[in-house]
Design a protein around this motif. Structure first.
Motif, PDB file in Angstrom:
ATOM      1  N   GLY A  62       0.749  -1.979   0.244  1.00  7.00           N
ATOM      2  CA  GLY A  62      -0.272   0.299  -0.068  1.00  7.00           C
ATOM      3  C   GLY A  62       0.733   1.489   0.404  1.00  7.00           C
ATOM      4  O   GLY A  62       0.054   2.443  -0.697  1.00  7.00           O
ATOM      5  N   GLN A  63       1.906   1.435   0.061  1.00  4.77           N
ATOM      6  CA  GLN A  63       3.064   2.223   0.611  1.00  4.77           C
ATOM      7  C   GLN A  63       4.324   2.555  -1.730  1.00  4.77           C
ATOM      8  O   GLN A  63       3.781   1.215  -2.582  1.00  4.77           O
ATOM      9  CB  GLN A  63       4.057   2.111   0.895  1.00  4.77           C
ATOM     10  N   THR A  64       3.983   3.810  -1.759  1.00 12.83           N
ATOM     11  CA  THR A  64       4.920   3.906  -2.759  1.00 12.83           C
ATOM     12  C   THR A  64       6.609   4.078  -2.011  1.00 12.83           C
ATOM     13  O   THR A  64       6.260   5.194  -1.146  1.00 12.83           O
ATOM     14  CB  THR A  64       4.089   4.983  -3.509  1.00 12.83           C
ATOM     15  N   ARG A  65       6.943   4.811  -3.140  1.00 11.93           N
ATOM     16  CA  ARG A  65       8.700   5.197  -2.818  1.00 11.93           C
ATOM     17  C   ARG A  65       9.231   5.294  -4.149  1.00 11.93           C
ATOM     18  O   ARG A  65       8.762   4.814  -5.199  1.00 11.93           O
ATOM     19  CB  ARG A  65       9.424   4.339  -2.349  1.00 11.93           C
ATOM     20  N   GLU A 100       9.980   5.475 -20.550  1.00 11.05           N
ATOM     21  CA  GLU A 100       9.188   6.055 -21.172  1.00 11.05           C
ATOM     22  C   GLU A 100       7.936   6.013 -20.001  1.00 11.05           C
ATOM     23  O   GLU A 100       6.765   6.668 -19.887  1.00 11.05           O
ATOM     24  CB  GLU A 100       8.461   4.526 -21.958  1.00 11.05           C
ATOM     25  N   SER A 101       8.088   5.644 -18.980  1.00  4.02           N
ATOM     26  CA  SER A 101       7.164   5.557 -17.263  1.00  4.02           C
ATOM     27  C   SER A 101       8.097   5.989 -16.260  1.00  4.02           C
ATOM     28  O   SER A 101       8.915   5.414 -16.213  1.00  4.02           O
ATOM     29  CB  SER A 101       6.488   4.268 -17.384  1.00  4.02           C
ATOM     30  N   ASP A 102       7.444   6.596 -15.248  1.00 10.98           N
ATOM     31  CA  ASP A 102       8.256   6.828 -14.646  1.00 10.98           C
ATOM     32  C   ASP A 102       7.396   6.622 -13.426  1.00 10.98           C
ATOM     33  O   ASP A 102       7.766   6.870 -12.040  1.00 10.98           O
ATOM     34  CB  ASP A 102       7.672   8.688 -14.688  1.00 10.98           C
ATOM     35  N   SER A 103       6.211   5.590 -13.060  1.00  8.63           N
ATOM     36  CA  SER A 103       6.533   4.543 -12.197  1.00  8.63           C
ATOM     37  C   SER A 103       5.776   3.361 -12.778  1.00  8.63           C
ATOM     38  O   SER A 103       5.831   2.935 -13.593  1.00  8.63           O
ATOM     39  CB  SER A 103       4.742   4.617 -11.361  1.00  8.63           C
ATOM     40  N   TYR A 104       6.050   2.395 -11.351  1.00  9.95           N
ATOM     41  CA  TYR A 104       6.021   0.454 -11.863  1.00  9.95           C
ATOM     42  C   TYR A 104       4.837   0.017 -10.813  1.00  9.95           C
ATOM     43  O   TYR A 104       5.369   0.762  -9.553  1.00  9.95           O
ATOM     44  CB  TYR A 104       7.886   0.253 -11.673  1.00  9.95           C
TER      45      TYR A 104
END
Length: 108
Positions: A62-65, A100-104
């Motif tokens: 549930g967290q992001t970094r 191309e993507s700044d998140s995963y």
């Protein structure tokens, strides 16, 4: 004469340039699993050195970094692996293009 040669050499180096250093790739890892990720690796898809990105910090479900790949390569496409607290792991089947993507997102 020696000073003139040094100045000429420095000028020529400035004109020809030096090899460009690879940019660091930053992205946000979103852990949408119920388990804590304890290790996260990225390896250039065409081979190269594997980078451990979480180091000694885990990422709870549930967290992001925000993570940074600073491996010195100019690669954009990576293979990734996430290792969870229960010793299970997840290898991404598809290669990820972080240019191309700044998140995963990892999800169940």
């Amino acid at each position: 004469m020696r000073n003139t040669f040094s100045l000429l050499a420095a000028t020529l180096l400035g004109l020809t340039g030096s090899p460009a250093l690879a940019d660091n790739l930053s992205f946000t890892l979103d852990n949408q699993t119920p388990n804590m990720i304890v290790q996260f690796y990225a390896t250039p898809a065409d081979g190269g050195t594997r980078s451990e990105l979480l180091k000694k910090k885990g990422l709870f479900g549930g967290q992001t970094r925000k993570l940074t790949i600073a491996d010195g390569s100019d690669a954009c496409v990576y293979k990734i692996r996430a290792v969870f607290e229960n010793d299970s792991f997840y290898d991404v089947r598809d290669e990820v293009d972080f240019c191309e993507s700044d998140s995963y997102t990892l999800a169940d």
